[in-house]
Scaffold this motif. Sequence first.
Motif, PDB file in Angstrom:
ATOM      1  N   LEU A   1       0.813  -1.282   0.064  1.00  0.00           N
ATOM      2  CA  LEU A   1       0.126   0.100  -0.040  1.00  0.00           C
ATOM      3  C   LEU A   1       0.965   1.212   0.030  1.00  0.00           C
ATOM      4  CD1 LEU A   1      -2.705  -1.146   2.461  1.00  0.00           C
ATOM      5  CD2 LEU A   1      -3.203  -0.366   0.191  1.00  0.00           C
ATOM      6  N   ILE A   2       1.879   1.388   0.783  1.00  0.00           N
ATOM      7  CA  ILE A   2       3.050   2.232   0.950  1.00  0.00           C
ATOM      8  C   ILE A   2       3.606   2.901  -0.443  1.00  0.00           C
ATOM      9  CG2 ILE A   2       5.005   3.113   1.691  1.00  0.00           C
ATOM     10  CD1 ILE A   2       4.190   1.860   4.520  1.00  0.00           C
ATOM     11  N   GLU A   3       4.026   1.409  -0.905  1.00  0.00           N
ATOM     12  CA  GLU A   3       4.487   1.513  -2.358  1.00  0.00           C
ATOM     13  C   GLU A   3       3.524   2.134  -3.622  1.00  0.00           C
ATOM     14  OE1 GLU A   3       7.758   0.089  -3.624  1.00  0.00           O
ATOM     15  OE2 GLU A   3       8.195   0.261  -1.544  1.00  0.00           O
ATOM     16  N   GLU A   4       2.263   1.795  -3.327  1.00  0.00           N
ATOM     17  CA  GLU A   4       1.161   2.105  -4.399  1.00  0.00           C
ATOM     18  C   GLU A   4       1.017   3.699  -4.078  1.00  0.00           C
ATOM     19  OE1 GLU A   4      -2.235  -0.582  -4.826  1.00  0.00           O
ATOM     20  OE2 GLU A   4      -3.123   0.957  -6.299  1.00  0.00           O
ATOM     21  N   LYS A   5       0.798   3.944  -2.952  1.00  0.00           N
ATOM     22  CA  LYS A   5       0.467   5.360  -2.719  1.00  0.00           C
ATOM     23  C   LYS A   5       1.503   6.336  -3.256  1.00  0.00           C
ATOM     24  CE  LYS A   5      -0.803   8.308   1.242  1.00  0.00           C
ATOM     25  NZ  LYS A   5       0.007   8.954   2.235  1.00  0.00           N
ATOM     26  N   LYS A   6       2.738   5.780  -3.346  1.00  0.00           N
ATOM     27  CA  LYS A   6       3.968   6.624  -3.585  1.00  0.00           C
ATOM     28  C   LYS A   6       3.936   6.768  -5.106  1.00  0.00           C
ATOM     29  CE  LYS A   6       7.606   4.849  -1.250  1.00  0.00           C
ATOM     30  NZ  LYS A   6       8.679   4.288  -0.876  1.00  0.00           N
ATOM     31  N   HIS A   7       3.520   5.703  -5.845  1.00  0.00           N
ATOM     32  CA  HIS A   7       3.593   5.522  -7.210  1.00  0.00           C
ATOM     33  C   HIS A   7       2.448   6.425  -7.837  1.00  0.00           C
ATOM     34  CE1 HIS A   7       3.229   3.791 -11.210  1.00  0.00           C
ATOM     35  NE2 HIS A   7       1.957   3.644 -10.994  1.00  0.00           N
ATOM     36  N   LEU A   8       1.075   6.399  -7.062  1.00  0.00           N
ATOM     37  CA  LEU A   8      -0.017   7.197  -7.321  1.00  0.00           C
ATOM     38  C   LEU A   8       0.241   8.573  -7.210  1.00  0.00           C
ATOM     39  CD1 LEU A   8      -2.927   4.987  -5.718  1.00  0.00           C
ATOM     40  CD2 LEU A   8      -2.632   5.557  -8.061  1.00  0.00           C
ATOM     41  N   GLU A   9       0.898   9.221  -6.103  1.00  0.00           N
ATOM     42  CA  GLU A   9       1.199  10.191  -5.869  1.00  0.00           C
ATOM     43  C   GLU A   9       2.239  10.989  -6.896  1.00  0.00           C
ATOM     44  OE1 GLU A   9       0.417  11.010  -1.020  1.00  0.00           O
ATOM     45  OE2 GLU A   9       2.538  10.784  -1.895  1.00  0.00           O
ATOM     46  N   GLY A  10       2.912  10.043  -7.642  1.00  0.00           N
ATOM     47  CA  GLY A  10       3.848  10.450  -8.652  1.00  0.00           C
ATOM     48  C   GLY A  10       3.158  10.675  -9.885  1.00  0.00           C
ATOM     49  N   GLU A  11       2.138   9.673 -10.246  1.00  0.00           N
ATOM     50  CA  GLU A  11       1.394   9.800 -11.448  1.00  0.00           C
ATOM     51  C   GLU A  11       0.457  10.993 -11.314  1.00  0.00           C
ATOM     52  OE1 GLU A  11       0.544   6.987 -14.017  1.00  0.00           O
ATOM     53  OE2 GLU A  11       2.783   6.832 -13.484  1.00  0.00           O
ATOM     54  N   LEU A  12      -0.013  11.420  -9.957  1.00  0.00           N
ATOM     55  CA  LEU A  12      -0.858  12.544  -9.804  1.00  0.00           C
ATOM     56  C   LEU A  12      -0.100  13.994 -10.150  1.00  0.00           C
ATOM     57  CD1 LEU A  12      -3.068  11.391  -7.054  1.00  0.00           C
ATOM     58  CD2 LEU A  12      -4.177  12.560  -9.014  1.00  0.00           C
ATOM     59  N   SER A  13       0.860  13.864  -9.673  1.00  0.00           N
ATOM     60  CA  SER A  13       1.643  15.095  -9.889  1.00  0.00           C
ATOM     61  C   SER A  13       1.828  15.420 -11.269  1.00  0.00           C
ATOM     62  CB  SER A  13       2.986  15.135  -8.946  1.00  0.00           C
ATOM     63  OG  SER A  13       3.603  14.088  -9.366  1.00  0.00           O
ATOM     64  N   SER A  14       1.893  14.423 -12.204  1.00  0.00           N
ATOM     65  CA  SER A  14       2.090  14.683 -13.564  1.00  0.00           C
ATOM     66  C   SER A  14       0.913  14.925 -14.337  1.00  0.00           C
ATOM     67  CB  SER A  14       2.855  13.271 -14.204  1.00  0.00           C
ATOM     68  OG  SER A  14       1.946  12.435 -14.551  1.00  0.00           O
ATOM     69  N   VAL A  15      -0.433  14.649 -13.866  1.00  0.00           N
ATOM     70  CA  VAL A  15      -1.718  15.201 -14.604  1.00  0.00           C
ATOM     71  C   VAL A  15      -2.166  16.252 -13.832  1.00  0.00           C
ATOM     72  CG1 VAL A  15      -1.887  13.134 -15.890  1.00  0.00           C
ATOM     73  CG2 VAL A  15      -2.912  13.238 -13.373  1.00  0.00           C
ATOM     74  N   GLY A  16      -2.107  16.517 -12.465  1.00  0.00           N
ATOM     75  CA  GLY A  16      -2.766  17.625 -11.804  1.00  0.00           C
ATOM     76  C   GLY A  16      -1.785  18.159 -10.589  1.00  0.00           C
ATOM     77  N   ARG A  17      -2.521  18.750  -9.565  1.00  0.00           N
ATOM     78  CA  ARG A  17      -1.649  19.438  -8.582  1.00  0.00           C
ATOM     79  C   ARG A  17      -2.458  19.105  -7.280  1.00  0.00           C
ATOM     80  NH1 ARG A  17      -3.076  25.060 -11.366  1.00  0.00           N
ATOM     81  NH2 ARG A  17      -5.420  25.045 -10.938  1.00  0.00           N
ATOM     82  N   ARG A  18      -2.012  19.300  -6.163  1.00  0.00           N
ATOM     83  CA  ARG A  18      -2.648  19.249  -4.941  1.00  0.00           C
ATOM     84  C   ARG A  18      -3.510  20.392  -4.934  1.00  0.00           C
ATOM     85  NH1 ARG A  18      -0.257  15.962  -0.981  1.00  0.00           N
ATOM     86  NH2 ARG A  18       1.481  14.739  -1.682  1.00  0.00           N
ATOM     87  N   ASN A  19      -4.793  20.230  -4.290  1.00  0.00           N
ATOM     88  CA  ASN A  19      -5.780  21.330  -4.204  1.00  0.00           C
ATOM     89  C   ASN A  19      -5.221  22.071  -3.035  1.00  0.00           C
ATOM     90  OD1 ASN A  19      -7.889  23.091  -3.727  1.00  0.00           O
ATOM     91  ND2 ASN A  19      -9.384  21.740  -4.310  1.00  0.00           N
ATOM     92  N   PRO A  20      -4.806  23.503  -3.048  1.00  0.00           N
ATOM     93  CA  PRO A  20      -4.340  24.173  -1.906  1.00  0.00           C
ATOM     94  C   PRO A  20      -5.474  24.352  -0.747  1.00  0.00           C
ATOM     95  CG  PRO A  20      -4.298  25.563  -3.819  1.00  0.00           C
ATOM     96  CD  PRO A  20      -4.991  24.196  -4.370  1.00  0.00           C
ATOM     97  N   GLU A  21      -6.602  24.164  -1.172  1.00  0.00           N
ATOM     98  CA  GLU A  21      -7.568  24.489  -0.267  1.00  0.00           C
ATOM     99  C   GLU A  21      -8.367  23.219   0.391  1.00  0.00           C
ATOM    100  OE1 GLU A  21     -10.236  26.849  -2.765  1.00  0.00           O
ATOM    101  OE2 GLU A  21      -8.330  28.116  -2.941  1.00  0.00           O
ATOM    102  N   VAL A  22      -8.155  22.269  -0.052  1.00  0.00           N
ATOM    103  CA  VAL A  22      -8.511  20.831   0.455  1.00  0.00           C
ATOM    104  C   VAL A  22      -7.579  19.900   0.714  1.00  0.00           C
ATOM    105  CG1 VAL A  22     -10.420  19.096   0.264  1.00  0.00           C
ATOM    106  CG2 VAL A  22     -10.739  21.339  -0.699  1.00  0.00           C
ATOM    107  N   PRO A  23      -6.988  19.687   1.663  1.00  0.00           N
ATOM    108  CA  PRO A  23      -5.949  18.977   2.132  1.00  0.00           C
ATOM    109  C   PRO A  23      -6.329  17.268   1.579  1.00  0.00           C
ATOM    110  CG  PRO A  23      -6.659  19.999   4.199  1.00  0.00           C
ATOM    111  CD  PRO A  23      -7.559  20.278   2.956  1.00  0.00           C
ATOM    112  N   GLY A  24      -5.446  16.738   0.880  1.00  0.00           N
ATOM    113  CA  GLY A  24      -5.672  15.312   0.525  1.00  0.00           C
ATOM    114  C   GLY A  24      -6.379  15.407  -0.927  1.00  0.00           C
ATOM    115  N   ASP A  25      -6.766  16.500  -1.561  1.00  0.00           N
ATOM    116  CA  ASP A  25      -7.653  16.520  -2.614  1.00  0.00           C
ATOM    117  C   ASP A  25      -6.764  16.947  -3.764  1.00  0.00           C
ATOM    118  OD1 ASP A  25      -9.968  16.197  -4.280  1.00  0.00           O
ATOM    119  OD2 ASP A  25     -10.193  18.325  -4.261  1.00  0.00           O
ATOM    120  N   TRP A  26      -6.824  16.594  -5.030  1.00  0.00           N
ATOM    121  CA  TRP A  26      -5.921  16.902  -6.028  1.00  0.00           C
ATOM    122  C   TRP A  26      -6.984  17.444  -7.175  1.00  0.00           C
ATOM    123  CZ3 TRP A  26      -0.530  15.756  -6.797  1.00  0.00           C
ATOM    124  CH2 TRP A  26      -0.075  14.924  -5.817  1.00  0.00           C
ATOM    125  N   GLU A  27      -6.299  18.118  -8.149  1.00  0.00           N
ATOM    126  CA  GLU A  27      -7.398  18.750  -9.057  1.00  0.00           C
ATOM    127  C   GLU A  27      -6.299  18.643 -10.685  1.00  0.00           C
ATOM    128  OE1 GLU A  27      -8.250  22.507  -7.795  1.00  0.00           O
ATOM    129  OE2 GLU A  27      -6.233  23.323  -8.049  1.00  0.00           O
TER     130      GLU A  27
END
Length: 116
Positions: free
Chosen positions: A8-34
């Motif tokens: 799970l930890i590995e997958e989380k790292k992987h997903l966050e990496g993927e997410l940062s290539s298509v989106g960005r963290r929503n500064p107003e909602v912690p844990g949310d991406w757009e």
Amino acid sequence: MENHKQALIEEKKHLEGELSSVGRRNPEVPGDWEATPAPIDIMMADPNEVAGGVEEFEGRAAVEVELENRLLEVTDALARIEAGTYGMCSVCGNPIEDDRLGANPAAITCKAHMNG
Ligand SMILES: [Zn+2]
């Protein structure tokens, strides 16, 4: 259980990496991406380019939603490990089969309830 946690930890790292290539963290909602909007220079863009940019954005937004949903499941599973409720079926409360957790460590239901 430790190996599921590791997965799970590995997958989380992987997903966050993927997410940062298509989106960005929503500064107003912690844990949310757009999804990051397509950079279109309005002054320069012709209508075809704008349409292409919108399509590209929609594609990226769909991928972003999928990744974010999976990230939520994975984060949730890690929280359940911390809470000591990991590996219990959310429908019947019985332990989830180990091979099911091996295939999907973020599973929240046993095999009998996986489609309900
Ligand atoms: Zn069940």
